[in-house]
Design a protein around this motif. Structure first.
Motif, PDB file in Angstrom:
ATOM      1  N   ASP A  69      28.072  45.916  16.595  1.00  7.31           N
ATOM      2  CA  ASP A  69      27.311  44.764  17.186  1.00  7.31           C
ATOM      3  C   ASP A  69      26.262  44.355  18.027  1.00  7.31           C
ATOM      4  O   ASP A  69      27.008  43.403  18.775  1.00  7.31           O
ATOM      5  N   PRO A  70      26.849  45.800  19.882  1.00  5.99           N
ATOM      6  CA  PRO A  70      26.718  45.232  20.836  1.00  5.99           C
ATOM      7  C   PRO A  70      25.229  44.281  20.893  1.00  5.99           C
ATOM      8  O   PRO A  70      23.954  44.646  19.950  1.00  5.99           O
ATOM      9  N   ALA A  71      24.670  43.887  21.485  1.00  7.44           N
ATOM     10  CA  ALA A  71      23.581  42.980  22.201  1.00  7.44           C
ATOM     11  C   ALA A  71      22.688  44.117  23.021  1.00  7.44           C
ATOM     12  O   ALA A  71      22.868  45.473  23.452  1.00  7.44           O
ATOM     13  N   ARG A  72      21.153  44.893  23.007  1.00  6.47           N
ATOM     14  CA  ARG A  72      20.329  45.430  23.092  1.00  6.47           C
ATOM     15  C   ARG A  72      20.540  45.617  24.969  1.00  6.47           C
ATOM     16  O   ARG A  72      20.533  46.616  24.781  1.00  6.47           O
ATOM     17  N   GLU A  73      20.785  44.610  25.603  1.00 11.45           N
ATOM     18  CA  GLU A  73      20.478  44.988  27.413  1.00 11.45           C
ATOM     19  C   GLU A  73      21.970  45.096  26.640  1.00 11.45           C
ATOM     20  O   GLU A  73      22.547  46.027  28.636  1.00 11.45           O
ATOM     21  N   GLU A  74      23.320  44.841  26.483  1.00  7.90           N
ATOM     22  CA  GLU A  74      24.676  45.677  26.744  1.00  7.90           C
ATOM     23  C   GLU A  74      24.310  47.454  26.034  1.00  7.90           C
ATOM     24  O   GLU A  74      24.553  47.948  27.486  1.00  7.90           O
ATOM     25  N   GLU A  77      22.779  48.823  29.389  1.00  3.15           N
ATOM     26  CA  GLU A  77      24.243  48.840  30.546  1.00  3.15           C
ATOM     27  C   GLU A  77      25.041  49.718  29.745  1.00  3.15           C
ATOM     28  O   GLU A  77      25.660  50.907  31.095  1.00  3.15           O
ATOM     29  N   GLU A  91      24.569  47.591  12.977  1.00  3.18           N
ATOM     30  CA  GLU A  91      22.937  48.220  14.166  1.00  3.18           C
ATOM     31  C   GLU A  91      22.020  48.151  13.463  1.00  3.18           C
ATOM     32  O   GLU A  91      22.391  49.531  12.200  1.00  3.18           O
ATOM     33  N   LEU A  95      18.248  50.672  16.967  1.00  2.00           N
ATOM     34  CA  LEU A  95      19.143  50.907  17.854  1.00  2.00           C
ATOM     35  C   LEU A  95      20.130  52.070  17.712  1.00  2.00           C
ATOM     36  O   LEU A  95      20.509  52.653  18.806  1.00  2.00           O
TER      37      LEU A  95
END
Length: 120
Positions: A69-74, A77, A91, A95
Motif C-alpha cells: 500500500d505505498p503512496a503513488r508518489e512513493e 520515486e 493496491e 497502480l
C-alpha cells in the motif's frame, strides 16, 4: 528464493531479500535482490538508503522493491531506483499493473480479484 532473516542467509539459488552486506552477491548467482520497503517489517529499508544499497549491484541482478500500500508518489520515486516493484497490499489494478510489477494475490479473495489484475 533466499532471504536474510536478520541473523543468517537462508538461500536457495534465485533471490535474496535485503542482505545487510551483499558484497559477494555476484558469487551467489542470484537473479533478484529484494528490499523490504514496508515500515512495519523488521527488515525495513528506509528511503534514504535505497539508492546507496542498490548501487554496485551487478546489472544482471534485478533489484525488487517489496511494498504494501505505498503512496503513488512513493511508487514514482521507486521506479527511479528499482527494476521491479512487488505489491503485497490492497493496491488498485491501475497502480500495480505492468510488466515490471508483481502483485501478490491471495486465494481467499477469490478469482474475481485476480481477474481485476488480468491474471490468466
Amino acid at each position: 528464493m533466499g532471504y536474510w532473516n536478520g541473523d543468517e542467509l537462508c538461500m536457495n539459488s534465485i533471490a535474496f531479500f535485503m542482505l545487510r552486506c551483499y558484497l559477494n552477491i555476484s558469487l551467489c548467482n542470484a537473479d533478484y535482490l529484494g528490499f523490504v520497503l514496508v515500515p512495519e517489517s523488521k527488515r525495513y529499508v528506509p528511503p534514504e538508503r535505497w539508492r546507496s544499497l542498490t548501487e554496485g549491484v551487478p546489472e544482471r541482478v534485478k533489484c525488487v522493491a517489496v511494498v504494501a500500500d505505498p503512496a503513488r508518489e512513493e511508487v514514482a520515486e521507486m521506479w527511479n531506483i528499482f527494476d521491479i516493484i512487488q505489491f503485497h497490499g490492497s493496491e488498485t489494478p491501475e497502480l500495480a499493473r505492468g510488466n515490471d510489477c508483481w502483485k501478490a494475490l491471495y486465494l481467499e479473495h477469490g478469482f474475481e480479484r485476480m481477474k481485476q489484475f488480468d491474471v490468466e
